[in-house]
Design a protein around this motif. Sequence first.
Motif, PDB file in Angstrom:
ATOM      1  N   ARG A   1      80.520 102.038  65.646  1.00  0.00           N
ATOM      2  CA  ARG A   1      81.659 102.566  66.390  1.00  0.00           C
ATOM      3  C   ARG A   1      82.435 101.418  67.014  1.00  0.00           C
ATOM      4  NH1 ARG A   1      82.201 107.553  64.506  1.00  0.00           N
ATOM      5  NH2 ARG A   1      80.340 108.789  64.771  1.00  0.00           N
ATOM      6  N   ARG A   2      83.538 101.718  67.623  1.00  0.00           N
ATOM      7  CA  ARG A   2      84.434 100.701  68.167  1.00  0.00           C
ATOM      8  C   ARG A   2      83.722  99.745  69.130  1.00  0.00           C
ATOM      9  NH1 ARG A   2      90.302 101.901  70.558  1.00  0.00           N
ATOM     10  NH2 ARG A   2      91.037 100.631  68.883  1.00  0.00           N
ATOM     11  N   GLY A   3      82.937 100.259  70.047  1.00  0.00           N
ATOM     12  CA  GLY A   3      82.252  99.419  71.019  1.00  0.00           C
ATOM     13  C   GLY A   3      81.243  98.482  70.374  1.00  0.00           C
TER      14      GLY A   3
ATOM     15  N   ARG B   1      81.384  97.344  67.293  1.00  0.00           N
ATOM     16  CA  ARG B   1      82.136  96.311  66.571  1.00  0.00           C
ATOM     17  C   ARG B   1      82.609  95.231  67.529  1.00  0.00           C
ATOM     18  NH1 ARG B   1      86.355  99.777  63.687  1.00  0.00           N
ATOM     19  NH2 ARG B   1      84.992 101.527  63.960  1.00  0.00           N
ATOM     20  N   THR B   2      83.068  95.636  68.701  1.00  0.00           N
ATOM     21  CA  THR B   2      83.519  94.669  69.701  1.00  0.00           C
ATOM     22  C   THR B   2      82.345  93.819  70.171  1.00  0.00           C
ATOM     23  OG1 THR B   2      85.252  96.191  70.424  1.00  0.00           O
ATOM     24  CG2 THR B   2      84.627  94.437  71.952  1.00  0.00           C
TER      25      THR B   2
ATOM     26  N   ARG C   1      81.556  91.297  67.495  1.00  0.00           N
ATOM     27  CA  ARG C   1      82.586  90.247  67.468  1.00  0.00           C
ATOM     28  C   ARG C   1      82.394  89.278  68.632  1.00  0.00           C
ATOM     29  NH1 ARG C   1      87.114  93.026  68.523  1.00  0.00           N
ATOM     30  NH2 ARG C   1      86.791  94.206  66.629  1.00  0.00           N
TER      31      ARG C   1
END
Length: 86
Positions: A44-46, A48-49, A52
Motif C-alpha cells: 500500500r502507499r505507506g 511503498r513510502t 523508499r
Amino acid sequence: MQAAPAHAAMATATRAASTLPSTLSVRPPSVTGALRALEGLLMRRGQRTARRNAWTAVLEDRRRAKDRREAQHVLEAVAAPGPQAT
C-alpha cells in the motif's frame, strides 16, 4: 402425449445454453498479473513510502562510509612520517 417438433426442442436448448455463463471465455489471470495484484495488495502507499525512505537511508549510509574512508586516508597521509608540502 405428443413429442415436440425437433426445431422447437433445438430452439429451447439454444436459449438455455445462451443464458448459462460460458466458462471458456473466462481466462485465468497470468502469473504476472497475479503477482502485480498481490504486490498492490501488500504494498500500500505507506509501505511503498517506507521502503523508499529505507532505500534513501541505505544510500546515505553508503555515502557517509565513503566520506569516512576518504577522511581516514587523508589523516593517515598527514600523520605518516616523510616530506611534507609547504
